[in-house]
Motif scaffolding. Structure first.
Motif, mmCIF file in Angstrom:
data_model
loop_
_atom_site.group_PDB
_atom_site.id
_atom_site.type_symbol
_atom_site.label_atom_id
_atom_site.label_comp_id
_atom_site.label_asym_id
_atom_site.label_seq_id
_atom_site.Cartn_x
_atom_site.Cartn_y
_atom_site.Cartn_z
ATOM 1 N N ASP A 1 9.410 9.741 3.512
ATOM 2 C CA ASP A 1 8.461 10.112 2.456
ATOM 3 C C ASP A 1 7.277 9.155 2.387
ATOM 4 O O ASP A 1 6.227 9.507 1.842
ATOM 5 C CB ASP A 1 9.162 10.162 1.099
ATOM 6 C CG ASP A 1 10.096 11.358 0.967
ATOM 7 O OD1 ASP A 1 9.934 12.322 1.748
ATOM 8 O OD2 ASP A 1 10.985 11.325 0.104
ATOM 9 N N ALA A 2 7.450 7.964 2.916
ATOM 10 C CA ALA A 2 6.365 6.971 2.933
ATOM 11 C C ALA A 2 5.825 6.781 4.349
ATOM 12 O O ALA A 2 5.329 5.712 4.699
ATOM 13 C CB ALA A 2 6.862 5.644 2.378
ATOM 14 N N ALA A 3 5.896 7.834 5.155
ATOM 15 C CA ALA A 3 5.549 7.712 6.577
ATOM 16 C C ALA A 3 4.103 7.266 6.802
ATOM 17 O O ALA A 3 3.826 6.529 7.755
ATOM 18 C CB ALA A 3 5.798 9.033 7.296
ATOM 19 N N TRP A 4 3.177 7.668 5.925
ATOM 20 C CA TRP A 4 1.782 7.253 6.134
ATOM 21 C C TRP A 4 1.633 5.744 6.068
ATOM 22 O O TRP A 4 0.865 5.157 6.840
ATOM 23 C CB TRP A 4 0.863 7.911 5.116
ATOM 24 C CG TRP A 4 0.537 9.331 5.450
ATOM 25 C CD1 TRP A 4 0.961 10.452 4.806
ATOM 26 C CD2 TRP A 4 -0.269 9.788 6.549
ATOM 27 N NE1 TRP A 4 0.477 11.577 5.429
ATOM 28 C CE2 TRP A 4 -0.289 11.204 6.493
ATOM 29 C CE3 TRP A 4 -0.982 9.145 7.557
ATOM 30 C CZ2 TRP A 4 -0.987 11.977 7.423
ATOM 31 C CZ3 TRP A 4 -1.668 9.911 8.488
ATOM 32 C CH2 TRP A 4 -1.675 11.309 8.415
ATOM 33 N N SER A 5 2.360 5.088 5.190
ATOM 34 C CA SER A 5 2.265 3.631 5.104
ATOM 35 C C SER A 5 3.256 2.937 6.021
ATOM 36 O O SER A 5 2.906 2.000 6.745
ATOM 37 C CB SER A 5 2.474 3.169 3.661
ATOM 38 O OG SER A 5 3.710 3.617 3.154
ATOM 39 N N HIS B 1 4.852 3.967 8.720
ATOM 40 C CA HIS B 1 4.811 4.220 10.157
ATOM 41 C C HIS B 1 3.392 4.402 10.708
ATOM 42 O O HIS B 1 3.011 3.738 11.677
ATOM 43 C CB HIS B 1 5.684 5.429 10.498
ATOM 44 C CG HIS B 1 7.106 5.258 10.093
ATOM 45 N ND1 HIS B 1 7.914 4.287 10.631
ATOM 46 C CD2 HIS B 1 7.866 5.912 9.163
ATOM 47 C CE1 HIS B 1 9.117 4.347 10.073
ATOM 48 N NE2 HIS B 1 9.111 5.319 9.182
ATOM 49 N N PHE B 2 2.604 5.286 10.093
ATOM 50 C CA PHE B 2 1.284 5.575 10.655
ATOM 51 C C PHE B 2 0.303 4.410 10.478
ATOM 52 O O PHE B 2 -0.315 3.961 11.444
ATOM 53 C CB PHE B 2 0.725 6.868 10.048
ATOM 54 C CG PHE B 2 1.400 8.098 10.587
ATOM 55 C CD1 PHE B 2 0.921 8.737 11.721
ATOM 56 C CD2 PHE B 2 2.532 8.612 9.973
ATOM 57 C CE1 PHE B 2 1.545 9.865 12.237
ATOM 58 C CE2 PHE B 2 3.167 9.730 10.471
ATOM 59 C CZ PHE B 2 2.675 10.368 11.610
ATOM 60 N N LEU B 3 0.152 3.913 9.265
ATOM 61 C CA LEU B 3 -0.747 2.778 9.064
ATOM 62 C C LEU B 3 -0.205 1.524 9.732
ATOM 63 O O LEU B 3 -0.968 0.746 10.321
ATOM 64 C CB LEU B 3 -0.974 2.530 7.576
ATOM 65 C CG LEU B 3 -1.888 1.340 7.229
ATOM 66 C CD1 LEU B 3 -3.237 1.455 7.929
ATOM 67 C CD2 LEU B 3 -2.060 1.219 5.730
ATOM 68 N N ASP B 4 1.094 1.326 9.675
ATOM 69 C CA ASP B 4 1.695 0.155 10.317
ATOM 70 C C ASP B 4 1.426 0.162 11.817
ATOM 71 O O ASP B 4 1.318 -0.896 12.435
ATOM 72 C CB ASP B 4 3.200 0.134 10.039
ATOM 73 C CG ASP B 4 3.812 -1.236 10.287
ATOM 74 O OD1 ASP B 4 3.198 -2.240 9.878
ATOM 75 O OD2 ASP B 4 4.906 -1.300 10.873
ATOM 76 N N MET C 1 0.843 -1.190 0.000
ATOM 77 C CA MET C 1 0.000 0.000 0.000
ATOM 78 C C MET C 1 0.882 1.246 0.000
ATOM 79 O O MET C 1 1.770 1.369 0.854
ATOM 80 C CB MET C 1 -0.918 0.000 1.234
ATOM 81 C CG MET C 1 -1.944 1.145 1.230
ATOM 82 S SD MET C 1 -3.005 1.145 2.690
ATOM 83 C CE MET C 1 -3.946 -0.370 2.477
ATOM 84 N N ASN C 2 0.641 2.159 -0.937
ATOM 85 C CA ASN C 2 1.475 3.351 -0.978
ATOM 86 C C ASN C 2 0.996 4.382 0.046
ATOM 87 O O ASN C 2 -0.041 4.201 0.710
ATOM 88 C CB ASN C 2 1.519 3.951 -2.387
ATOM 89 C CG ASN C 2 0.170 4.452 -2.865
ATOM 90 O OD1 ASN C 2 -0.655 4.926 -2.091
ATOM 91 N ND2 ASN C 2 -0.067 4.364 -4.171
ATOM 92 N N ALA C 3 1.745 5.483 0.158
ATOM 93 C CA ALA C 3 1.474 6.472 1.197
ATOM 94 C C ALA C 3 0.102 7.115 1.045
ATOM 95 O O ALA C 3 -0.619 7.327 2.032
ATOM 96 C CB ALA C 3 2.566 7.532 1.192
ATOM 97 N N ASP C 4 -0.289 7.432 -0.193
ATOM 98 C CA ASP C 4 -1.590 8.064 -0.415
ATOM 99 C C ASP C 4 -2.733 7.132 -0.026
ATOM 100 O O ASP C 4 -3.712 7.564 0.592
ATOM 101 C CB ASP C 4 -1.736 8.480 -1.878
ATOM 102 C CG ASP C 4 -0.844 9.657 -2.245
ATOM 103 O OD1 ASP C 4 -0.425 10.387 -1.319
ATOM 104 O OD2 ASP C 4 -0.557 9.831 -3.437
ATOM 105 N N HIS C 5 -2.611 5.866 -0.391
ATOM 106 C CA HIS C 5 -3.654 4.903 -0.044
ATOM 107 C C HIS C 5 -3.708 4.681 1.469
ATOM 108 O O HIS C 5 -4.794 4.526 2.048
ATOM 109 C CB HIS C 5 -3.405 3.576 -0.757
ATOM 110 C CG HIS C 5 -3.629 3.641 -2.230
ATOM 111 N ND1 HIS C 5 -3.073 2.730 -3.114
ATOM 112 C CD2 HIS C 5 -4.335 4.500 -2.996
ATOM 113 C CE1 HIS C 5 -3.442 3.036 -4.348
ATOM 114 N NE2 HIS C 5 -4.208 4.103 -4.299
#
Length: 211
Positions: free
Chosen positions: A45-49, A51-54, A1-5
């Motif tokens: 740059d991929a923090a949403w996937s 770190h945050f979603l994880d 899953m990418n950062a935007d998703h």
């Protein structure tokens, strides 16, 4: 899953206020990362996937009646500070304690929690030095091997404590290092962020037995 998703996945499941707090968290992470290595630079740059979603994915895996959450080796606030942010509105009775020995990382987490207005307890101590916590949930992410994580968790467990440990593709080999009792009680839940990763969940394990 990418950062935007990943960001969209979280946004669809939390309130606007919670999402604003998480976005502020990310802004502060970028700012403090310039002077403190809070996360691997290649993952920022991929923090949403990454770190945050994880971190957020383990929130729903915990027992709904849990009131005491202990996060070991919290580092830059993952997963513990994300959990506390999600719980602020939906589970206000959940007390979240973060344990981190690095003074600077604790400074970041305290500042982030203050600016996000998220209640959390932060212990600037080595895991081995904190008193027993009798936690309902214990989490740890990217901290140590599975057997070491369980050793860290044991003093803080009750007979009903739920352990939640995100793990990468080596999880099967790590599970094999545990006793049969732990292996039987362990669940492997597919990670939302990586097809080769899982969240390992243990509950109701007799802590008097050795791993």
């Amino acid at each position: 899953m990418n950062a935007d998703h990943a960001k969209a996945w979280i946004a669809a499941r939390v309130s606007r206020e919670t999402m604003e707090r998480l976005e502020l968290f990310l802004t502060l992470l970028h700012h403090w990362q310039k002077t403190i290595n809070l996360v691997a630079p290649s993952t920022l740059d991929a923090a949403w996937s990454r770190h945050f979603l994880d971190s957020a994915q383990i929130y729903d895996l915990a027992p709904q009646d849990a009131t005491r959450w202990l996060d070991l080796g919290s580092g830059g606030g993952f997963p513990g500070l994300v959990v506390a942010t999600l719980a602020r509105e939906t589970r206000p009775d959940l007390s979240v304690t973060l344990v981190e020995s690095d003074i600077r990382k604790c400074g970041f987490m305290r500042e982030a929690a203050r600016k996000m207005d998220v209640p959390v307890k932060i212990l600037t101590r080595r895991i081995a030095d904190i008193p027993p916590q009798a936690a309902d949930v214990i989490s740890a992410r990217a901290l140590s091997s599975l057997s070491n994580l369980i050793d860290h968790a044991k003093p803080h467990m009750t007979q009903n404590t739920c352990l939640l440990f995100p793990k990468g593709s080596s999880y099967k080999a790590e599970l094999e290092t545990l006793s049969d009792d732990w292996q039987i009680k362990g669940e492997t839940i597919a990670s939302l962020t990586d097809p080769d990763a899982v969240v390992l969940r243990f509950q109701g394990v007799n802590t008097r037995k050795e791993c």
